[in-house]
Design an enzyme around this catalytic site. Structure first.
Site, mmCIF file in Angstrom:
data_model
loop_
_atom_site.group_PDB
_atom_site.id
_atom_site.type_symbol
_atom_site.label_atom_id
_atom_site.label_comp_id
_atom_site.label_asym_id
_atom_site.label_seq_id
_atom_site.Cartn_x
_atom_site.Cartn_y
_atom_site.Cartn_z
ATOM 1 N N HIS A 181 0.833 -1.194 0.000
ATOM 2 C CA HIS A 181 0.000 0.000 0.000
ATOM 3 C C HIS A 181 0.875 1.253 0.000
ATOM 4 O O HIS A 181 2.078 1.191 0.204
ATOM 5 C CB HIS A 181 -0.980 -0.002 1.178
ATOM 6 N N CYS B 38 5.506 9.363 9.820
ATOM 7 C CA CYS B 38 5.104 8.518 8.701
ATOM 8 C C CYS B 38 3.588 8.523 8.628
ATOM 9 O O CYS B 38 2.908 8.873 9.591
ATOM 10 C CB CYS B 38 5.585 7.085 8.895
ATOM 11 N N GLU C 86 5.118 -1.416 2.265
ATOM 12 C CA GLU C 86 4.756 -0.102 1.738
ATOM 13 C C GLU C 86 5.652 0.365 0.596
ATOM 14 O O GLU C 86 6.858 0.146 0.612
ATOM 15 C CB GLU C 86 4.854 0.945 2.857
#
Length: 199
Positions: free
Chosen positions: A33, A68, A117
């Site tokens: 993602h 983040c 990620e």
């Protein structure tokens, strides 16, 4: 709030293949993602480090880079950086620049929880002190970039797995973080490119 947030799911080439609730994404088989990492600097070249809150699902209590997060569907990464820095650290951002457009990583916690990620890295510059949100951040500290980077590179500093992989790439850009070259938004993952100029 977090249960209503959705993240952008990606294929292996970085194209969007849909969304999923953020609260359901992280587990033993976390899908790839879209995310971001940001490193906040002051005008003296000090970096703001943060320790993740103990309630975090992934890497609780770990020291890491400044902030983040995940862009919301339809949100540009730079806008997501600004939004999360305000929410997590109470910071108003003077500038945000794309530095590592193609960074990605996969890491597994001791309990089997996976982080997976495509995570472009941004530099943000601020002129004020942080006011951490205790739900997100346990504590913060400013450190000269060069000493922080040296501690990470030597393995002396226990840091999050993504920051451990990002720092060598950032060090390669030069010793002055305020002088790092800004990357071309065209090098972002395809899912992020159409949104690169949206603010």
């Amino acid at each position: 709030m977090t249960s209503q947030e959705h993240v952008v799911l990606l294929d292996g080439e970085g194209n969007s293949i849909g969304t999923a609730p953020k609260s359901t994404v992280h587990g033993a088989d976390t899908p790839l993602h879209l995310a971001f990492s940001s490193y906040v600097f002051d005008h003296r070249g000090r970096v703001l480090l943060s320790r993740r809150a103990g309630s975090k699902l992934t890497w609780p209590d770990a020291w890491t880079n400044s902030c983040c997060g995940h862009p919301l569907p339809g949100e540009s990464l730079s806008s997501a950086v600004i939004r999360r820095l305000g929410f997590e650290l109470g910071l108003a951002v003077e500038s945000v620049d794309l530095i590592l457009p193609g960074f990605s990583y996969r890491a597994v916690m001791d309990n089997g929880t996976v982080e997976n990620e495509l995570c472009p890295v941004y530099r943000a510059v601020v002129t004020e002190e942080a006011a951490p949100n205790a739900e997100e951040v346990g504590e913060v500290r400013w450190e000269p970039w060069t000493s922080f980077a040296a501690e990470v590179m030597s393995g002396e500093l226990d840091i999050s797995p993504w920051a451990r992989k990002q720092v060598p790439q950032l060090v390669a850009l030069g010793p002055d973080p305020l002088a790092w070259p800004v990357a071309d938004a065209a090098a972002l993952p395809p899912a992020a490119r159409p949104l690169a100029s949206n603010h």
